[in-house]
Design a protein around this motif. Structure first.
Motif, mmCIF file in Angstrom:
data_model
loop_
_atom_site.group_PDB
_atom_site.id
_atom_site.type_symbol
_atom_site.label_atom_id
_atom_site.label_comp_id
_atom_site.label_asym_id
_atom_site.label_seq_id
_atom_site.Cartn_x
_atom_site.Cartn_y
_atom_site.Cartn_z
ATOM 1 N N VAL A 86 0.842 -1.213 0.000
ATOM 2 C CA VAL A 86 0.000 0.000 0.000
ATOM 3 C C VAL A 86 0.866 1.247 0.000
ATOM 4 O O VAL A 86 0.628 2.205 -0.754
ATOM 5 C CB VAL A 86 -0.944 -0.004 1.221
ATOM 6 N N ASN A 87 1.901 1.257 0.838
ATOM 7 C CA ASN A 87 2.799 2.416 0.913
ATOM 8 C C ASN A 87 3.512 2.661 -0.409
ATOM 9 O O ASN A 87 3.751 3.809 -0.786
ATOM 10 C CB ASN A 87 3.818 2.220 2.040
ATOM 11 N N LYS A 88 3.848 1.590 -1.126
ATOM 12 C CA LYS A 88 4.497 1.735 -2.437
ATOM 13 C C LYS A 88 3.557 2.387 -3.444
ATOM 14 O O LYS A 88 3.963 3.183 -4.292
ATOM 15 C CB LYS A 88 4.940 0.366 -2.956
ATOM 16 N N ILE A 89 2.257 2.043 -3.344
ATOM 17 C CA ILE A 89 1.266 2.604 -4.275
ATOM 18 C C ILE A 89 1.135 4.115 -4.091
ATOM 19 O O ILE A 89 1.059 4.881 -5.058
ATOM 20 C CB ILE A 89 -0.107 1.928 -4.063
ATOM 21 N N ILE A 90 1.116 4.574 -2.816
ATOM 22 C CA ILE A 90 0.822 5.983 -2.543
ATOM 23 C C ILE A 90 2.072 6.834 -2.296
ATOM 24 O O ILE A 90 1.977 8.049 -2.146
ATOM 25 C CB ILE A 90 -0.120 6.122 -1.330
ATOM 26 N N ALA A 91 3.242 6.194 -2.290
ATOM 27 C CA ALA A 91 4.469 6.892 -1.880
ATOM 28 C C ALA A 91 4.788 8.126 -2.715
ATOM 29 O O ALA A 91 5.198 9.160 -2.190
ATOM 30 C CB ALA A 91 5.651 5.926 -1.901
ATOM 31 N N GLY A 92 4.597 8.049 -4.017
ATOM 32 C CA GLY A 92 5.020 9.158 -4.872
ATOM 33 C C GLY A 92 3.964 10.213 -5.126
ATOM 34 O O GLY A 92 4.179 11.147 -5.907
ATOM 35 N N ILE A 93 2.820 10.099 -4.467
ATOM 36 C CA ILE A 93 1.720 11.034 -4.727
ATOM 37 C C ILE A 93 1.956 12.353 -3.998
ATOM 38 O O ILE A 93 2.254 12.374 -2.810
ATOM 39 C CB ILE A 93 0.379 10.417 -4.289
ATOM 40 N N THR A 94 1.846 13.439 -4.731
ATOM 41 C CA THR A 94 2.018 14.783 -4.157
ATOM 42 C C THR A 94 0.849 15.671 -4.586
ATOM 43 O O THR A 94 -0.001 15.253 -5.379
ATOM 44 C CB THR A 94 3.338 15.414 -4.627
ATOM 45 N N THR A 95 0.817 16.871 -4.050
ATOM 46 C CA THR A 95 -0.225 17.837 -4.426
ATOM 47 C C THR A 95 0.403 19.084 -5.020
ATOM 48 O O THR A 95 1.575 19.374 -4.790
ATOM 49 C CB THR A 95 -1.062 18.243 -3.197
ATOM 50 N N LYS A 96 -0.407 19.805 -5.780
ATOM 51 C CA LYS A 96 0.041 21.069 -6.379
ATOM 52 C C LYS A 96 -0.793 22.213 -5.808
ATOM 53 O O LYS A 96 -1.949 22.023 -5.428
ATOM 54 C CB LYS A 96 -0.101 21.019 -7.898
ATOM 55 N N GLU A 97 -0.177 23.382 -5.785
ATOM 56 C CA GLU A 97 -0.843 24.563 -5.221
ATOM 57 C C GLU A 97 -2.203 24.821 -5.863
ATOM 58 O O GLU A 97 -3.190 25.104 -5.180
ATOM 59 C CB GLU A 97 0.063 25.788 -5.412
ATOM 60 N N GLU A 98 -2.270 24.679 -7.203
ATOM 61 C CA GLU A 98 -3.541 24.962 -7.886
ATOM 62 C C GLU A 98 -4.618 23.944 -7.504
ATOM 63 O O GLU A 98 -5.805 24.290 -7.449
ATOM 64 C CB GLU A 98 -3.358 24.992 -9.415
ATOM 65 N N GLU A 99 -4.221 22.699 -7.225
ATOM 66 C CA GLU A 99 -5.181 21.688 -6.781
ATOM 67 C C GLU A 99 -5.767 22.066 -5.424
ATOM 68 O O GLU A 99 -6.967 21.924 -5.186
ATOM 69 C CB GLU A 99 -4.500 20.321 -6.640
ATOM 70 N N LEU A 224 -4.515 15.271 -0.481
ATOM 71 C CA LEU A 224 -3.579 14.151 -0.556
ATOM 72 C C LEU A 224 -4.281 12.823 -0.278
ATOM 73 O O LEU A 224 -4.073 11.828 -0.981
ATOM 74 C CB LEU A 224 -2.432 14.366 0.430
ATOM 75 N N ARG A 225 -5.143 12.805 0.752
ATOM 76 C CA ARG A 225 -5.880 11.576 1.074
ATOM 77 C C ARG A 225 -6.786 11.145 -0.074
ATOM 78 O O ARG A 225 -6.890 9.962 -0.386
ATOM 79 C CB ARG A 225 -6.712 11.773 2.349
ATOM 80 N N ILE A 226 -7.445 12.118 -0.703
ATOM 81 C CA ILE A 226 -8.334 11.816 -1.830
ATOM 82 C C ILE A 226 -7.547 11.214 -2.989
ATOM 83 O O ILE A 226 -7.958 10.209 -3.596
ATOM 84 C CB ILE A 226 -9.077 13.093 -2.288
ATOM 85 N N LYS A 227 -6.394 11.792 -3.293
ATOM 86 C CA LYS A 227 -5.571 11.291 -4.397
ATOM 87 C C LYS A 227 -5.010 9.902 -4.079
ATOM 88 O O LYS A 227 -4.947 9.027 -4.954
ATOM 89 C CB LYS A 227 -4.432 12.268 -4.696
ATOM 90 N N GLN A 228 -4.616 9.705 -2.835
ATOM 91 C CA GLN A 228 -4.095 8.399 -2.433
ATOM 92 C C GLN A 228 -5.177 7.333 -2.530
ATOM 93 O O GLN A 228 -4.940 6.223 -2.999
ATOM 94 C CB GLN A 228 -3.536 8.476 -1.008
ATOM 95 N N GLN A 229 -6.385 7.682 -2.067
ATOM 96 C CA GLN A 229 -7.498 6.743 -2.126
ATOM 97 C C GLN A 229 -7.833 6.400 -3.571
ATOM 98 O O GLN A 229 -8.101 5.219 -3.903
ATOM 99 C CB GLN A 229 -8.722 7.350 -1.425
ATOM 100 N N LYS A 230 -7.810 7.392 -4.434
ATOM 101 C CA LYS A 230 -8.107 7.168 -5.858
ATOM 102 C C LYS A 230 -7.080 6.225 -6.477
ATOM 103 O O LYS A 230 -7.427 5.303 -7.234
ATOM 104 C CB LYS A 230 -8.124 8.515 -6.597
ATOM 105 N N GLU A 231 -5.808 6.452 -6.174
ATOM 106 C CA GLU A 231 -4.734 5.613 -6.713
ATOM 107 C C GLU A 231 -4.850 4.185 -6.176
ATOM 108 O O GLU A 231 -4.650 3.209 -6.905
ATOM 109 C CB GLU A 231 -3.380 6.210 -6.329
#
Length: 248
Positions: A86-99, A224-231
């Motif tokens: 699970v950690n490998k799946i979400i490890a590289g996910i980041t957010t951008k200011e515009e998001e 970040l949580r939303i993006k991780q959950q989606k991934e």
């Protein structure tokens, strides 16, 4: 390892101050409170020594070859591997200011700041005493000095200051008066289950919406949580197409 960091040795295995700290962190702050003394630390060191002795004995007895141990080890390994996957799946996910700004604009109502007030109080046992204190206030005694002299609440040490609070944080009788006062005014005696309060309102803030910068960290965590959950769910959908799944 530095001699200063060393607390014990068992058959050549070094036990350090860092091991002691890790032990205390692992048992949690409430349990760790019991060991916050030289005697307590000695007990922790003794326990770490005991654990190393048990480990050496288990190796000598070849307990790692027991079927029961192998079963536990296999289950533990499987759980660790699942968490790692699970950690490998979400490890590289980041957010951008515009998001973050886009999410904030679409969910502004979630960042309401309720009405709040700042107040100080003097707590006494009976109404007569409260009225006596109010008389002294009217004669020029400062509220802070009156709190230090007469209040039975620990807040007396801060001149009666209670800080900022919103509705629902104080007993109803107290907050009903506090939220209907004008800034700078002092109340008549207010009876609650704790005694009689003399309240001074020092600040009042209307309900408002927090601006982006105030809640940026909170927004970032939510996005970040939303993006991780989606991934994560995307990966699960892919795996369901790869492996046979039957749910009964």
């Amino acid at each position: 390892m530095s001699e200063n960091n060393l607390v014990a040795k068992v058959n050549g295995k070094e036990i350090s101050k860092d091991d002691v700290l890790k032990f205390l962190n692992d048992i949690g702050p409430q349990m760790a409170m019991q060991f916050q003394s030289p005697e307590g630390i000695k007990r922790v060191i003794d326990e770490l020594v005991n654990q190393e002795l048990l480990y050496l004995d288990a190796i000598e007895l070849n307990l790692e070859e027991d079927k029961e141990f192998k079963d536990v080890l296999e289950k533990t390994k499987a759980n660790l591997l699942k968490d790692y996957a699970v950690n490998k799946i979400i490890a590289g996910i980041t957010t951008k200011e515009e998001e973050l700004k886009d999410y904030y604009e679409k969910n502004k109502d979630s960042y309401n700041k309720p009405e709040s007030v700042k107040a100080s109080h003097i707590l006494v046992d009976n109404e007569d005493k409260a009225n006596e204190v109010i008389s002294e206030l009217n004669e020029g005694l400062s509220f802070e000095d009156a709190a230090k002299n007469y209040s039975t609440c620990p807040s007396k040490e801060a001149g009666g200051a209670l800080g900022e609070f919103t509705k629902g944080q104080m007993v109803k009788e107290f907050e009903d008066v506090a939220f209907n006062m004008e800034v700078g005014t002092v109340s008549k005696p207010v009876k609650t289950q704790f005694g009689y309060h003399i309240i001074k309102l020092t600040d009042k803030n209307k309900a408002s919406i927090s601006n982006f910068e105030e809640v940026k960290d909170q927004v970032n965590n939510q996005v970040l949580r939303i993006k991780q959950q989606k991934e994560y769910l995307s990966k699960i959908d892919t795996l369901k197409g790869k492996y046979e799944v039957e749910v009964f």
